[in-house]
Design a protein around this motif. Structure first.
Motif, PDB file in Angstrom:
ATOM      1  N   GLY A 102      22.680  48.479  28.788  1.00  0.00           N
ATOM      2  CA  GLY A 102      23.675  49.467  28.034  1.00  0.00           C
ATOM      3  C   GLY A 102      25.169  49.357  28.337  1.00  0.00           C
ATOM      4  O   GLY A 102      25.881  49.850  27.867  1.00  0.00           O
ATOM      5  N   ALA A 103      25.535  48.524  29.273  1.00  0.00           N
ATOM      6  CA  ALA A 103      27.088  48.346  29.399  1.00  0.00           C
ATOM      7  C   ALA A 103      27.241  46.754  29.714  1.00  0.00           C
ATOM      8  O   ALA A 103      26.388  46.049  30.525  1.00  0.00           O
ATOM      9  N   ARG A 104      28.609  46.350  29.567  1.00  0.00           N
ATOM     10  CA  ARG A 104      28.961  45.184  30.125  1.00  0.00           C
ATOM     11  C   ARG A 104      29.423  45.488  31.714  1.00  0.00           C
ATOM     12  O   ARG A 104      29.988  46.656  31.868  1.00  0.00           O
ATOM     13  N   PHE A 105      29.202  44.358  32.463  1.00  0.00           N
ATOM     14  CA  PHE A 105      29.551  44.672  33.854  1.00  0.00           C
ATOM     15  C   PHE A 105      30.760  44.616  34.489  1.00  0.00           C
ATOM     16  O   PHE A 105      31.311  45.013  35.507  1.00  0.00           O
ATOM     17  N   SER A 106      31.796  44.032  33.478  1.00  0.00           N
ATOM     18  CA  SER A 106      33.111  43.914  33.954  1.00  0.00           C
ATOM     19  C   SER A 106      34.031  43.401  32.731  1.00  0.00           C
ATOM     20  O   SER A 106      33.528  42.996  31.765  1.00  0.00           O
ATOM     21  N   GLY A 129      40.062  42.642  35.498  1.00  0.00           N
ATOM     22  CA  GLY A 129      40.372  43.841  36.216  1.00  0.00           C
ATOM     23  C   GLY A 129      39.777  44.924  36.545  1.00  0.00           C
ATOM     24  O   GLY A 129      40.068  45.922  37.057  1.00  0.00           O
ATOM     25  N   LEU A 130      38.447  44.854  35.911  1.00  0.00           N
ATOM     26  CA  LEU A 130      37.733  46.115  36.117  1.00  0.00           C
ATOM     27  C   LEU A 130      36.432  45.843  36.337  1.00  0.00           C
ATOM     28  O   LEU A 130      35.736  44.774  35.423  1.00  0.00           O
ATOM     29  N   LEU A 131      35.408  46.426  37.234  1.00  0.00           N
ATOM     30  CA  LEU A 131      34.291  46.372  37.500  1.00  0.00           C
ATOM     31  C   LEU A 131      33.452  47.708  37.160  1.00  0.00           C
ATOM     32  O   LEU A 131      33.944  48.689  37.273  1.00  0.00           O
ATOM     33  N   VAL A 132      32.213  47.527  36.673  1.00  0.00           N
ATOM     34  CA  VAL A 132      31.226  48.862  36.369  1.00  0.00           C
ATOM     35  C   VAL A 132      30.055  48.821  37.421  1.00  0.00           C
ATOM     36  O   VAL A 132      29.514  47.536  37.665  1.00  0.00           O
ATOM     37  N   THR A 133      29.899  49.909  38.001  1.00  0.00           N
ATOM     38  CA  THR A 133      28.745  50.145  38.893  1.00  0.00           C
ATOM     39  C   THR A 133      27.988  51.313  38.756  1.00  0.00           C
ATOM     40  O   THR A 133      28.527  51.975  38.091  1.00  0.00           O
ATOM     41  N   GLY A 134      26.836  51.288  39.783  1.00  0.00           N
ATOM     42  CA  GLY A 134      26.065  52.562  39.650  1.00  0.00           C
ATOM     43  C   GLY A 134      25.470  52.718  38.389  1.00  0.00           C
ATOM     44  O   GLY A 134      24.946  51.766  37.605  1.00  0.00           O
ATOM     45  N   GLU A 135      25.188  54.253  37.887  1.00  0.00           N
ATOM     46  CA  GLU A 135      24.498  54.351  37.023  1.00  0.00           C
ATOM     47  C   GLU A 135      25.174  54.067  35.568  1.00  0.00           C
ATOM     48  O   GLU A 135      24.538  53.830  34.488  1.00  0.00           O
ATOM     49  N   ALA A 136      26.452  53.945  35.536  1.00  0.00           N
ATOM     50  CA  ALA A 136      27.331  53.357  34.526  1.00  0.00           C
ATOM     51  C   ALA A 136      26.765  52.025  34.191  1.00  0.00           C
ATOM     52  O   ALA A 136      26.740  51.687  32.972  1.00  0.00           O
ATOM     53  N   LEU A 145      36.343  42.091  48.018  1.00  0.00           N
ATOM     54  CA  LEU A 145      36.622  41.628  49.171  1.00  0.00           C
ATOM     55  C   LEU A 145      36.514  40.142  49.256  1.00  0.00           C
ATOM     56  O   LEU A 145      37.412  39.376  49.779  1.00  0.00           O
ATOM     57  N   ALA A 146      35.409  39.395  48.884  1.00  0.00           N
ATOM     58  CA  ALA A 146      35.351  37.992  49.013  1.00  0.00           C
ATOM     59  C   ALA A 146      36.242  37.143  47.929  1.00  0.00           C
ATOM     60  O   ALA A 146      36.503  36.246  48.300  1.00  0.00           O
ATOM     61  N   GLY A 147      36.602  38.157  46.944  1.00  0.00           N
ATOM     62  CA  GLY A 147      37.429  37.338  45.936  1.00  0.00           C
ATOM     63  C   GLY A 147      38.945  37.448  46.062  1.00  0.00           C
ATOM     64  O   GLY A 147      39.745  37.219  45.092  1.00  0.00           O
ATOM     65  N   THR A 166      35.994  36.387  41.062  1.00  0.00           N
ATOM     66  CA  THR A 166      35.485  37.759  41.345  1.00  0.00           C
ATOM     67  C   THR A 166      34.312  38.228  40.536  1.00  0.00           C
ATOM     68  O   THR A 166      33.456  38.995  40.955  1.00  0.00           O
ATOM     69  N   ARG A 167      34.821  38.348  39.286  1.00  0.00           N
ATOM     70  CA  ARG A 167      33.825  38.971  38.330  1.00  0.00           C
ATOM     71  C   ARG A 167      32.555  38.318  38.090  1.00  0.00           C
ATOM     72  O   ARG A 167      31.611  38.730  38.208  1.00  0.00           O
ATOM     73  N   ALA A 168      32.638  36.952  38.224  1.00  0.00           N
ATOM     74  CA  ALA A 168      31.188  36.196  37.931  1.00  0.00           C
ATOM     75  C   ALA A 168      30.542  36.361  39.320  1.00  0.00           C
ATOM     76  O   ALA A 168      29.377  36.355  39.164  1.00  0.00           O
ATOM     77  N   ARG A 169      31.175  36.426  40.576  1.00  0.00           N
ATOM     78  CA  ARG A 169      30.384  36.792  41.662  1.00  0.00           C
ATOM     79  C   ARG A 169      29.474  38.102  41.700  1.00  0.00           C
ATOM     80  O   ARG A 169      28.502  38.168  41.982  1.00  0.00           O
ATOM     81  N   TYR A 170      30.153  39.071  41.017  1.00  0.00           N
ATOM     82  CA  TYR A 170      29.655  40.532  40.831  1.00  0.00           C
ATOM     83  C   TYR A 170      28.530  40.417  39.917  1.00  0.00           C
ATOM     84  O   TYR A 170      27.426  40.682  40.230  1.00  0.00           O
ATOM     85  N   GLU A 171      28.944  39.891  38.709  1.00  0.00           N
ATOM     86  CA  GLU A 171      27.763  39.683  37.910  1.00  0.00           C
ATOM     87  C   GLU A 171      26.664  39.040  38.067  1.00  0.00           C
ATOM     88  O   GLU A 171      25.625  39.309  37.856  1.00  0.00           O
ATOM     89  N   ALA A 172      26.883  38.042  39.132  1.00  0.00           N
ATOM     90  CA  ALA A 172      25.709  37.427  39.500  1.00  0.00           C
ATOM     91  C   ALA A 172      24.867  38.031  40.544  1.00  0.00           C
ATOM     92  O   ALA A 172      23.634  38.078  40.604  1.00  0.00           O
TER      93      ALA A 172
END
Length: 415
Positions: free
Chosen positions: A289-293, A296-303, A330-332, A340-346
């Protein structure tokens, strides 16, 4: 008129939404010395529509966040989930469980983020991202926030994290919403009934054909209070003029049916004392239901859809995804933003197969007789009961229980 305090105009990370995902993310980042601003559209403590159940993944996340002991000092502990079928059968599945209203739980998590160094401001609502340029590819460099009393305020940040829950307004404003309708809907209320204390001690979940492809629950809270509710998965699967719309289901009628088919629910509704209003809420499930990033922006939780479809449980996975977002940032720190975005989405992609298995397990909601079959077999087979406990502990595959192979195995000799 009391005006809310203005958030600082700059920070390292702006986290929008102080529920479990946002507070977990803010705490994890602040622990490492980042300047974190955490905002929410409501003053705390505040109510939140939820079943309030803390299953093993939530216990694990609370332990990582250092607040498990504080939560358990206020929560109602439980040792089983009571699975109840339409024919009256019941099996108690063991697990590490507890119930604490979100008004208390979320406040504990928010205060833990503040103790770690995050600065909290409310009530401030996300209005729009601040962009360095124009168009969808423009990097996000902060957010425009709004208070009903103080007006608009801009905060510039290296990163913005949206942890804004199931209502898609912020996702739409950020250009990241791919499905406006929810995955499911639920209705819950709090009922005080000291007479049921000691009689309802498990987290009871009920499947019945009269619940219209949904389920009902009663979770015991501290102080003789009970969280009672009904949920409907795949609530917006009906197509009208090419648009998804809600099934022809009235949640209050579902609640009345729950009272008729499950005696403890009927007793709560007839003889308990309601505490506050009955409230409904949408659910966003299955990491959909959403793109994750975006830059400059990440989406997390129920969003991001962090609620499990079959069980409706989302507190643990909200905290878990909030921590994953923080770990990616932090890692990025010394890497290009795209890395950073690629790491989170992975990391979210690695979770997706488990969410898909819970989608498969939704067959139980569509066909309540499957619950009767599983309960009947689990009461006669330690192996089946162990597999159900494995689903609760996330060591087992929920989809296998209702796959063709899994159903076939239910008819093998009992052992």
């Amino acid at each position: 008129m009391n005006l809310p305090a203005l958030p600082p105009s700059t920070c390292d990370v702006l986290v929008v939404g102080a529920g479990p995902a946002g507070s977990a993310c803010a705490q994890w980042l602040a622990r490492q010395g980042l300047q974190v601003v955490l905002v929410d559209q409501h003053d705390f403590p505040r109510d939140k529509v939820c079943g309030d159940g803390l299953i093993p993944d939530a216990h694990h996340a609370l332990q990582r966040l250092g607040v498990l002991a504080e939560v358990m000092a206020q929560a109602q502990p439980a040792s089983h989930v009571g699975c109840i079928g339409g024919l009256g059968g019941r099996v108690d599945v063991p697990g590490q469980l507890a119930v604490l209203p979100r008004r208390q739980l979320d406040d504990i998590l928010k205060r833990a983020a503040e103790r770690a160094g995050a600065r909290f401001f409310a009530p401030w609502r996300f209005e729009a991202p601040l962009l360095d340029g124009e168009g969808d590819a423009a990097p996000v460099v902060g957010a425009r926030l709004k208070s009903t009393t103080a007006g608009l305020h801009e905060v510039r940040a290296r990163w913005v994290v949206l942890a804004t829950g199931a209502v898609p307004r912020a996702l739409m404003a950020a250009g990241l919403c791919t499905r406006h309708t929810p995955s499911g809907v639920a209705l819950r209320g709090y009922v005080h009934h000291p007479g049921l204390v000691g009689r309802v001690t498990a987290l009871e979940v009920v499947w019945h054909k009269q619940l219209r492809k949904g389920y009902g629950w009663i979770f015991p809270c501290p102080g003789g209070m009970f969280n009672i509710g009904v949920g409907l998965a795949h609530s917006h699967g009906r197509q009208v003029a090419g648009r998804a719309t809600m099934e022809d289901v009235n949640l209050r009628e579902m609640m009345a049916a729950f009272g008729r088919i499950h005696a403890p629910a009927g007793e709560l509704l007839a003889h308990g004392t309601s505490q506050g209003d009955w409230k409904g809420a949408p659910l966003r499930c299955s990491l959909e239901g959403a793109r994750f990033s975006r830059a400059g922006l990440l989406v997390t939780g129920e969003a991001a859809g962090s609620t499990y479809a079959f069980t409706g449980e989302g507190i643990g996975k909200a905290m878990e995804t909030g921590i994953l977002a923080a770990e990616a940032l932090l890692a990025g720190a010394a890497e290009p933003e795209a890395a950073t975005r690629a790491r989170y989405e992975a990391t979210l992609a690695a979770l997706k197969p488990r969410f898909d298995l819970y989608e498969r397990a939704n067959k139980v909601n569509d066909h309540p007789w499957l619950a009767d079959l599983l309960i009947w077999r689990a009461n006669r087979s330690p192996r089946i009961l162990q597999r159900m406990a494995g689903v609760l502990e996330e060591t087992g595959n929920p989809g296998n229980l209702v796959s063709l192979r899994g159903l076939t195995r239910l008819f093998l000799p009992i052992r």
